[in-house]
Scaffold this motif. Sequence first.
Motif, short mmCIF file in Angstrom:
data_model
loop_
_atom_site.label_atom_id
_atom_site.label_comp_id
_atom_site.label_asym_id
_atom_site.label_seq_id
_atom_site.Cartn_x
_atom_site.Cartn_y
_atom_site.Cartn_z
N PHE A 185 0.82 -1.21 0.00
CA PHE A 185 0.00 0.00 0.00
C PHE A 185 0.86 1.26 0.00
O PHE A 185 0.44 2.29 -0.51
CB PHE A 185 -0.94 0.01 1.22
N GLY A 186 2.04 1.16 0.60
CA GLY A 186 2.90 2.35 0.71
C GLY A 186 3.25 2.96 -0.63
O GLY A 186 3.22 4.17 -0.81
N ARG A 187 3.58 2.10 -1.60
CA ARG A 187 3.93 2.60 -2.93
C ARG A 187 2.75 3.31 -3.58
O ARG A 187 2.90 4.36 -4.20
CB ARG A 187 4.41 1.42 -3.79
N ARG A 188 1.57 2.71 -3.41
CA ARG A 188 0.35 3.31 -3.98
C ARG A 188 0.04 4.65 -3.29
O ARG A 188 -0.30 5.63 -3.96
CB ARG A 188 -0.81 2.34 -3.78
N VAL A 189 0.22 4.70 -1.96
CA VAL A 189 -0.04 5.94 -1.22
C VAL A 189 0.92 7.04 -1.68
O VAL A 189 0.53 8.19 -1.82
CB VAL A 189 0.09 5.70 0.30
N ARG A 190 2.18 6.69 -1.92
CA ARG A 190 3.17 7.68 -2.35
C ARG A 190 2.76 8.33 -3.68
O ARG A 190 2.83 9.53 -3.84
CB ARG A 190 4.54 7.01 -2.48
N SER A 191 2.32 7.47 -4.62
CA SER A 191 1.89 7.99 -5.92
C SER A 191 0.66 8.89 -5.76
O SER A 191 0.60 9.99 -6.34
CB SER A 191 1.57 6.82 -6.85
N LEU A 192 -0.30 8.45 -4.96
CA LEU A 192 -1.52 9.25 -4.75
C LEU A 192 -1.22 10.54 -4.00
O LEU A 192 -1.87 11.56 -4.22
CB LEU A 192 -2.56 8.43 -3.99
N SER A 193 -0.23 10.50 -3.10
CA SER A 193 0.13 11.70 -2.35
C SER A 193 0.66 12.78 -3.29
O SER A 193 0.32 13.96 -3.15
CB SER A 193 1.19 11.37 -1.30
N ARG A 194 1.47 12.37 -4.25
CA ARG A 194 2.00 13.33 -5.22
C ARG A 194 0.85 13.92 -6.04
O ARG A 194 0.76 15.14 -6.24
CB ARG A 194 3.01 12.62 -6.13
N GLN A 195 -0.06 13.05 -6.49
CA GLN A 195 -1.22 13.54 -7.25
C GLN A 195 -2.07 14.48 -6.41
O GLN A 195 -2.57 15.50 -6.90
CB GLN A 195 -2.07 12.35 -7.71
N SER A 196 -2.24 14.14 -5.13
CA SER A 196 -3.07 14.95 -4.24
C SER A 196 -2.48 16.35 -4.09
O SER A 196 -3.21 17.35 -4.16
CB SER A 196 -3.17 14.28 -2.87
N GLN A 197 -1.15 16.44 -3.92
CA GLN A 197 -0.51 17.75 -3.79
C GLN A 197 -0.67 18.56 -5.07
O GLN A 197 -0.87 19.77 -5.04
CB GLN A 197 0.98 17.58 -3.47
N ASP A 198 -0.60 17.88 -6.23
CA ASP A 198 -0.79 18.58 -7.51
C ASP A 198 -2.20 19.14 -7.63
O ASP A 198 -2.40 20.26 -8.11
CB ASP A 198 -0.51 17.63 -8.69
N ARG A 199 -3.19 18.35 -7.21
CA ARG A 199 -4.58 18.82 -7.29
C ARG A 199 -4.82 19.98 -6.32
O ARG A 199 -5.56 20.91 -6.63
CB ARG A 199 -5.55 17.67 -6.98
N VAL A 200 -4.21 19.92 -5.14
CA VAL A 200 -4.34 21.03 -4.19
C VAL A 200 -3.73 22.29 -4.79
O VAL A 200 -4.27 23.40 -4.65
CB VAL A 200 -3.65 20.68 -2.85
N ALA A 201 -2.61 22.14 -5.51
CA ALA A 201 -1.98 23.29 -6.18
C ALA A 201 -2.92 23.86 -7.24
O ALA A 201 -2.99 25.08 -7.42
CB ALA A 201 -0.65 22.87 -6.82
N ASP A 202 -3.65 22.97 -7.95
CA ASP A 202 -4.63 23.45 -8.95
C ASP A 202 -5.70 24.31 -8.28
O ASP A 202 -6.12 25.33 -8.83
CB ASP A 202 -5.30 22.26 -9.64
N VAL A 203 -6.15 23.88 -7.10
CA VAL A 203 -7.17 24.65 -6.36
C VAL A 203 -6.63 26.05 -6.04
O VAL A 203 -7.28 27.07 -6.29
CB VAL A 203 -7.58 23.92 -5.07
N GLY A 204 -5.42 26.10 -5.47
CA GLY A 204 -4.81 27.39 -5.12
C GLY A 204 -4.61 28.27 -6.34
O GLY A 204 -4.83 29.48 -6.30
N SER A 205 -4.19 27.64 -7.44
CA SER A 205 -3.95 28.38 -8.68
C SER A 205 -5.24 29.02 -9.19
O SER A 205 -5.26 30.18 -9.59
CB SER A 205 -3.37 27.44 -9.74
N TYR A 206 -6.34 28.24 -9.17
CA TYR A 206 -7.61 28.76 -9.67
C TYR A 206 -8.10 29.92 -8.82
O TYR A 206 -8.59 30.94 -9.33
CB TYR A 206 -8.66 27.64 -9.70
N VAL A 207 -7.97 29.78 -7.49
CA VAL A 207 -8.39 30.85 -6.58
C VAL A 207 -7.59 32.13 -6.86
O VAL A 207 -8.16 33.22 -7.00
CB VAL A 207 -8.20 30.43 -5.10
#
Length: 586
Positions: A185-207
């Motif tokens: 699960f750790g490897r999968r969580v690491r990949s999703l964590s990177r994606q999650s940070q990118d999506r959070v950056a998209d939110v900040g960028s749009y605001v």
Amino acid sequence: MPESVSPRQRRALRLGWQFVRPYRRQVLLALLALVVTAAITLSMGQGIRLLVDQGFMTRSAHQLNQTIGLFLLLVVALAVGTFSRFYLVSWIGERCVADIRRAVFDHLIGLHPGFFEDNRSSEIQSRLTADTTLLQSVIGSSLSMFLRNALMVIGGVVLLFITNPKLTSIVVVALPLVLAPILLFGRRVRSLSRQSQDRVADVGSYVAETLGQIKTVQAYNHQAHDRELFAGTVEAAFAVARQRIAQRAWLITLVIVLVLGAVGVMLWVGGMDVIAGRISAGELAAFVFYSLIVGSAFGTLSEVIGELQRAAGAAERIAELLAARSAILPPAVAQVLPQRASGRIELQQLVFAYPSRPSVAAVDGLSLTIEPGQTVALVGPSGAGKSTLFDLLLRFYDPQQGRILLDGRAITELDPDHLRQQFALVAQNPSLFRGTVEANIRYGRPEATLAEVEAAARGAHADAFIRQLPQGYQTPLGEGGIGLSGGQRQRLAIARALLVDAPILLLDEATSALDAQSEHLIQQALPSLMAGRTTLVIAHRLATVQHADRIVVIDKGRLVAVGTHRQLIEESPLYARLAALQFTTG
């Protein structure tokens, strides 16, 4: 596992060590406190064994008092050690993140402008704030928890073997069953964590983008559409976060079931041994204590690993910023101009296309010589390449072919900082910064006195309106000079250029967007600004063009014609058409 560590992850690890290394002493003290607290926690198992076997089972008040006294002593030592560990680890986290933020900003501010065309500034801002905050949480808390619980697992397993090897074998058999899902699960969580940070950056960028243009948004009644688009961005971030949370939840659940299941089996076997008289009740109590310590430590590790995976994603994103290299670098051995250049500029067969549009030449084979003290106006339709020439002169970009000489020296052989000291720029949309009026005028010469600032403002015909502001020169300006008119902002920019007193002046359509009164005031300020300087003017206004020594007509990046206003009206059809369209109404 080593082969599964990607170059990006290695770079993130190196980044972490690079910022932690200066605080090795504090790290060693924190590790010492961490080891001491872990050892005290583990030693409590032996305290429990003594308490049961020598306190309860012997029914001796004296023995009970001794064991309770020892237990309380351990509690005090644990409290002191925990305070030291918590303070030092939190201090290291805050200190390292402050250093990271400074290092990233110091690096970014030196990158060439082209980098910021390819990377959204709002996303960079998110990396500098959200990602570093996550790192602070991990360095200042999760990493300490990870190390502490790893020690507890190792120490607990060792003490389990010492206490009862037979029962320990049950726990050891369960370990691979617990490690397997953590790694899976750790490897999968690491990949999703990177994606999650990118999506959070998209939110900040749009605001940032939407609120930064709020007047346009509301003028076009675009709020409903923006709400819908923002909802989509937020939901995309939530969807990735939900996947990450689900993976971590499954990981924690599996660990709890496997670990506590093993403890249950062990208790059954141990209970049978106590009944049979093979071990004492105190040994079983100590064993249960160590088993629970190991089990809870494993559970905590599985949670913390998820946090560490998120931090690895954040560290990767920050490491990418620090790894970005500027396309504009000073030469190994820079030539040196006199402190003040004479201002002779030669453009030799320049060819340049922006990196984002490599197939479209913004400047195409352009050659031009400008003598010291001349005023040269650049005229042409939008997109002709006029502003691009300013970018090349300031060496924000380098041409793909040809070269630019300043006082006979190629500008690529000069240090960019020294080169830019020879120029003063007044942009079409002047950049003003949050701070006082005085600080904005002093922007190019921070050491200037107030008297010099006021003299520059008078030269720019700005002194009168500045003194009418609530606090005069100490009036704070909002972001971008909000609250000032276009003409007022432009005059502050001219005052800034006057104060810098550079030998070459670049005026980028300095009056094109102003009303007649503001334009009149600025036209009065320009002669004092241009006096004794080589001046290049991107011009749309007849008043500026008529007084130029030469007018250069540019179209599609090529030099079409050069001459005076009168000559060009007769000789250049393009200039005559521009004059008819733009200047006759000016």
